[in-house]
Design an enzyme around this catalytic site. Structure first.
Site, PDB file in Angstrom:
ATOM      1  N   ILE A 161       0.858  -1.186   0.000  1.00  0.00           N
ATOM      2  CA  ILE A 161       0.000   0.000   0.000  1.00  0.00           C
ATOM      3  C   ILE A 161       0.890   1.230   0.000  1.00  0.00           C
ATOM      4  O   ILE A 161       1.990   1.208   0.548  1.00  0.00           O
ATOM      5  CB  ILE A 161      -0.933   0.081   1.242  1.00  0.00           C
ATOM      6  CG1 ILE A 161      -0.187  -0.284   2.534  1.00  0.00           C
ATOM      7  CG2 ILE A 161      -2.190  -0.729   1.061  1.00  0.00           C
ATOM      8  CD1 ILE A 161      -0.970   0.000   3.800  1.00  0.00           C
ATOM      9  N   LYS A 198      -9.542   0.372  -0.988  1.00  0.00           N
ATOM     10  CA  LYS A 198      -9.794  -1.024  -0.571  1.00  0.00           C
ATOM     11  C   LYS A 198     -11.188  -1.474  -1.011  1.00  0.00           C
ATOM     12  O   LYS A 198     -11.378  -2.619  -1.403  1.00  0.00           O
ATOM     13  CB  LYS A 198      -9.611  -1.174   0.941  1.00  0.00           C
ATOM     14  CG  LYS A 198      -8.158  -0.987   1.416  1.00  0.00           C
ATOM     15  CD  LYS A 198      -7.225  -2.048   0.843  1.00  0.00           C
ATOM     16  CE  LYS A 198      -5.875  -2.077   1.523  1.00  0.00           C
ATOM     17  NZ  LYS A 198      -4.921  -3.016   0.906  1.00  0.00           N
ATOM     18  N   SER A 201      -8.871  -4.942   3.804  1.00  0.00           N
ATOM     19  CA  SER A 201      -9.062  -4.509   5.187  1.00  0.00           C
ATOM     20  C   SER A 201     -10.549  -4.430   5.493  1.00  0.00           C
ATOM     21  O   SER A 201     -11.365  -4.322   4.574  1.00  0.00           O
ATOM     22  CB  SER A 201      -8.438  -3.115   5.298  1.00  0.00           C
ATOM     23  OG  SER A 201      -8.907  -2.432   6.423  1.00  0.00           O
ATOM     24  N   TYR A 249      -7.672   5.770   1.818  1.00  0.00           N
ATOM     25  CA  TYR A 249      -7.279   4.356   1.907  1.00  0.00           C
ATOM     26  C   TYR A 249      -8.484   3.437   1.741  1.00  0.00           C
ATOM     27  O   TYR A 249      -8.475   2.479   0.966  1.00  0.00           O
ATOM     28  CB  TYR A 249      -6.615   4.157   3.276  1.00  0.00           C
ATOM     29  CG  TYR A 249      -6.349   2.729   3.677  1.00  0.00           C
ATOM     30  CD1 TYR A 249      -5.216   2.062   3.233  1.00  0.00           C
ATOM     31  CD2 TYR A 249      -7.230   2.054   4.525  1.00  0.00           C
ATOM     32  CE1 TYR A 249      -4.975   0.755   3.626  1.00  0.00           C
ATOM     33  CE2 TYR A 249      -6.997   0.756   4.912  1.00  0.00           C
ATOM     34  CZ  TYR A 249      -5.864   0.106   4.455  1.00  0.00           C
ATOM     35  OH  TYR A 249      -5.624  -1.187   4.842  1.00  0.00           O
ATOM     36  N   ASP A 272      -0.600  -5.805  14.221  1.00  0.00           N
ATOM     37  CA  ASP A 272       0.448  -5.074  14.956  1.00  0.00           C
ATOM     38  C   ASP A 272       1.711  -4.765  14.146  1.00  0.00           C
ATOM     39  O   ASP A 272       2.823  -4.931  14.645  1.00  0.00           O
ATOM     40  CB  ASP A 272       0.804  -5.842  16.242  1.00  0.00           C
ATOM     41  CG  ASP A 272       1.513  -7.168  15.949  1.00  0.00           C
ATOM     42  OD1 ASP A 272       1.687  -7.518  14.764  1.00  0.00           O
ATOM     43  OD2 ASP A 272       1.912  -7.854  16.919  1.00  0.00           O
TER      44      ASP A 272
END
Ligand SMILES: NC(=O)C1=CN([C@@H]2O[C@H](COP(=O)(O)OP(=O)(O)OC[C@H]3O[C@@H](n4cnc5c(N)ncnc54)[C@H](OP(=O)(O)O)[C@@H]3O)[C@@H](O)[C@H]2O)C=CC1
Ligand SMILES: C[C@H](CCC(=O)O)[C@H]1CC[C@H]2[C@@H]3C(=O)C[C@@H]4C[C@H](O)CC[C@]4(C)[C@H]3CC[C@]12C
Length: 312
Positions: free
Chosen positions: A140, A206, A189, A202, A238
């Site tokens: 990305i 997606k 996502s 973003y 994470d």
């Protein structure tokens, strides 16, 4: 003359029994659906041997989830071909892949805002590995985590990196993937499934990935194209970049990138249409999306410490 009241009362009692019966049936049916879904999605016929000798491209593999996918693939004995912009990091990932047991490992540095580069990655990978079994689209471009600033050029640029380079690589790789009966893994996502604040550009890219790849999958069915498409819907993971971007604003724990990377490879190898990681965080909210969208929006907003954004 007044009619005796026992008849209506009997009717009311019958109505209550009918309603209870219906409710019970609904509960049993819902439980059945829940258990069926639970056991169906819990199926795990994955065997790491499925990846031995397979030829795999991983984009965005200099850090985060992409880097972890490269290491898993290396341990499984795959041929690994990775890309990102930072050559120094790619070099390190490649040497670690070789140490971990990759059949071969190579890299090519460059930026995915250049479609000629996106095309070149596939051509070089095919030349170096002698074909292609898996195309893992994961990179990305940089974006901000804040209120939408009205910058249309940023959205255009992000669409180039996060969407059009994926399309370009897919188009270039398709003949080789058809030949091998291969797979495309697209990393997306929850922000590509429902509205997410502070990630407008973003999230736009997606959602677009879902539109392109889910529609293409439908055409593959008509055309009997034996190439699977796995769309991966991730919750908060994470990685350093995600934590740096949102740690102070998000009231939710981040899931481990190593486990996430493995879940994506498994889903792709099993040719699943979608992977949800983590399941509870990514899939359960989606059950509300079409039936209680305002409630879902409310729950999502609860995850954000909006004062931190306002103070920035
Ligand atoms: N972490 C999370 O919470 C979540 C992540 N995801 C998805 O997972 C995937 C991986 O995310 P994550 O590991 O966190 O991200 P990282 O920031 O760790 O990795 C991004 C990768 O993309 C590369 N990259 C950045 N810009 C470009 C560019 N212009 N051209 C080519 N490569 C580029 C980076 O390397 P370099 O800078 O060297 O180019 C890096 O290798 C993404 O698709 C993301 O949307 C989805 C939901 C949640
Ligand atoms: C915290 C969010 C999950 C809570 C919710 O229910 O909404 C995360 C869901 C998606 C995440 C973003 C994402 O998709 C990846 C981006 C990748 C970059 O590395 C920076 C961070 C992200 C904007 C990331 C931030 C957390 C989520 C919004």
């Amino acid at each position: 003359m007044c009619m005796p009241s026992s008849h209506p009362r009997r009717l009311r009692a019958k109505d209550t029994t009918d309603t209870m019966g219906l409710l019970l049936k609904l509960i049993v049916a819902s439980l059945g659906i829940f258990l069926a879904l639970y056991f169906y999605t819990g199926q795990d016929d994955f065997n790491p041997e499925m990846l031995r000798g397979k030829r795999v491209i991983v984009t965005g593999a200099s850090s985060g989830i992409g880097e972890q996918m490269a290491y898993h693939l290396a341990r499984m004995g795959a041929h690994v071909f990775i890309t990102a912009r930072t050559e120094e990091k790619l070099k390190k990932v490649v040497s670690k892949c070789l140490e971990l047991g990759a059949a071969t490992a190579h890299y090519i540095p460059g930026s995915m805002d250049d479609m000629a580069f996106a095309e070149r990655v596939v051509k070089e990978a095919v030349k170096s590995m002698g074909g292609l079994d898996f195309l893992i689209l994961n990179h990305i471009g940089y974006t901000y985590f804040n209120y939408f600033d009205g910058n249309v050029d940023h959205i255009r640029k992000l669409l180039e990196i996060n969407l059009l380079s994926y399309v370009t690589m897919t188009v270039t790789a398709l003949p080789m993937l058809k030949e091998s009966g291969g797979s495309i893994i697209v990393v997306s996502s929850v922000a590509g499934k429902y509205g997410s604040p502070f990630s407008v550009p973003y999230s736009t890219t997606k959602f677009a990935l879902d539109g392109f790849f889910s529609s293409l999958r439908q055409e593959f069915h008509f055309q009997k194209t034996n190439v699977s498409i796995t769309l991966c819907v991730l919750s908060y993971i994470d990685t350093d970049s995600a934590k740096n971007a949102v740690a102070s604003v998000i009231n939710a724990p981040a899931a481990p990138k190593e486990e996430c990377a493995l879940a994506l490879i498994k889903g792709g190898a099993l040719r699943q249409r979608e992977v949800y990681y983590q399941y509870q965080a990514a899939k359960i909210p989606l059950l509300l999306r079409d039936w209680a969208p305002d409630f879902l929006d409310y729950i999502v907003r609860k995850n954000y410490n909006v004062e931190k954004i306002d103070k920035q």
